[in-house]
Design an enzyme around this catalytic site. Structure first.
Site, PDB file in Angstrom:
ATOM      1  N   LEU A  91       0.860  -1.176   0.000  1.00  0.00           N
ATOM      2  CA  LEU A  91       0.000   0.000   0.000  1.00  0.00           C
ATOM      3  C   LEU A  91       0.899   1.230   0.000  1.00  0.00           C
ATOM      4  CD1 LEU A  91      -2.967  -0.344   2.549  1.00  0.00           C
ATOM      5  CD2 LEU A  91      -3.114  -0.001   0.084  1.00  0.00           C
ATOM      6  N   ASP A  92       0.638   2.172  -0.904  1.00  0.00           N
ATOM      7  CA  ASP A  92       1.432   3.399  -0.953  1.00  0.00           C
ATOM      8  C   ASP A  92       1.330   4.150   0.373  1.00  0.00           C
ATOM      9  OD1 ASP A  92       2.084   2.876  -3.594  1.00  0.00           O
ATOM     10  OD2 ASP A  92       0.428   4.080  -4.385  1.00  0.00           O
ATOM     11  N   PRO A  93       2.345   4.953   0.720  1.00  0.00           N
ATOM     12  CA  PRO A  93       2.281   5.732   1.967  1.00  0.00           C
ATOM     13  C   PRO A  93       1.034   6.612   2.072  1.00  0.00           C
ATOM     14  CG  PRO A  93       4.512   5.746   1.124  1.00  0.00           C
ATOM     15  CD  PRO A  93       3.673   5.072   0.073  1.00  0.00           C
TER      16      PRO A  93
END
Length: 310
Positions: free
Chosen positions: A48-50
């Site tokens: 999951l992207d930041p």
């Protein structure tokens, strides 16, 4: 001759379904969970992207051997597209590369959605983990190199417009298969509508087979650090784990006895008998006394182990 090194940490196994907060990287999250649980091994099933929040399944110990089965599962995301700007990263982090004063109507948005349902061709974002000539696309993009990323087929099972709170934004929910980039959907929506667009909010609510209710907020885990007694603290953390077998719920299941479990752990096949026994399966899993023993294949009346669990 030197003795083999003893692994550091506890041989704890299971899945923690983390509710990852925004501005917290997936690798950072795995490191934090591994440290909290004092685990020997840890890994996640799908980055999951930041800037994204939500479900990040984290495998501990032997559960890391079941990560591929979760990686292949369906996923559900809720996301917001902001209209008027296309960005280099297709989300809020990137520089603006295109802009427009045009804004789509709710009906115009609804009209394009059927074209994105089913098996579609999608070009991943420039800032993605796709490998181009052995290099990650995001590394090349950070160096300012524009690369041509080939399109690939992805599966979109469901795509719903949830709301249009104002002219500048629209909220969606998508249920999709492995390898789908929500950022690419936002980019392509904006291009088709002639107004450009990027993801300004993203939350993952489901990774098969784990339900949204299984998620544990990071703050709840961190709060357990206040428990001074280490055994008590670890017991509280362990109570939040989901059994490793849950990751394999889509596979056929064999219940075996202790003798059969011993044979499988030695790498030997076992006979599969009974009127209801599977005849042939490329993958199945076996348990004894409720504990995962092996993943293997069934054929010619035998279960042959491929992966054995301690």
């Amino acid at each position: 001759m030197s003795k083999p090194r003893k692994p550091k940490g506890r041989p704890i196994s299971g899945w923690l379904i983390l509710d990852k907060p925004v501005d917290f990287g997936s690798t950072e999250a795995v490191s934090k969970i591994k440290w909290l649980y004092k685990a020997q091994k840890a890994g996640h099933a799908g980055t999951l992207d930041p800037l994204a929040s939500g479900m990040l399944p984290i495998a501990l110990g032997d559960a890391t051997k079941t990560v591929p089965y979760v990686m292949d599962g369906r996923k559900i995301y809720e996301f917001t597209v902001s209209w008027g700007e296309e960005r280099a990263t297709d989300d809020l982090e990137g520089e603006v590369t295109e802009s427009s004063d045009k804004r789509p109507s709710e009906q115009q948005i609804r009209d394009i959605l059927p074209g994105y349902i089913g098996t579609i061709n999608q070009v991943p974002p420039q800032f993605s983990a796709i490998k181009i000539a052995g290099e990650r696309a995001y590394d090349l993009a950070r160096e300012g190199e524009a690369v041509e990323i080939p399109s690939r087929e992805v599966d979109i099972f469901r795509l719903t417009l949830l709301a249009c709170p104002d002219a500048d934004r629209a909220h969606f929910e998508v249920e999709c298969g492995k390898g789908t980039y929500v950022r690419a959907l936002a980019r392509d929506f904006g291009r088709e509508l002639g107004c450009f667009g990027h993801v300004s909010g993203l939350r993952r609510t489901f990774v098969a087979p784990f339900a949204e209710e299984a998620m544990v907020p990071l703050a709840d885990l961190v709060a357990l650090e206040a428990i001074e007694d280490m055994d008590e603290r670890l017991a509280a953390l362990d109570a939040l784990l989901i059994d490793t077998c849950e990751a394999l719920s889509s596979l056929p299941h064999l219940v075996i006895n202790d003798d059969q479990a011993h044979r499988l752990k030695m790498g030997n096949p076992i006979l599969v008998r009974g009127r209801d026994a599977p005849v042939a399966e490329s993958e199945a899993y076996a348990t004894a006394r409720g504990k995962l023993i092996a993943i293997g294949e069934i054929g010619q009346g035998e279960f042959r182990p491929k992966r054995v669990f301690g």
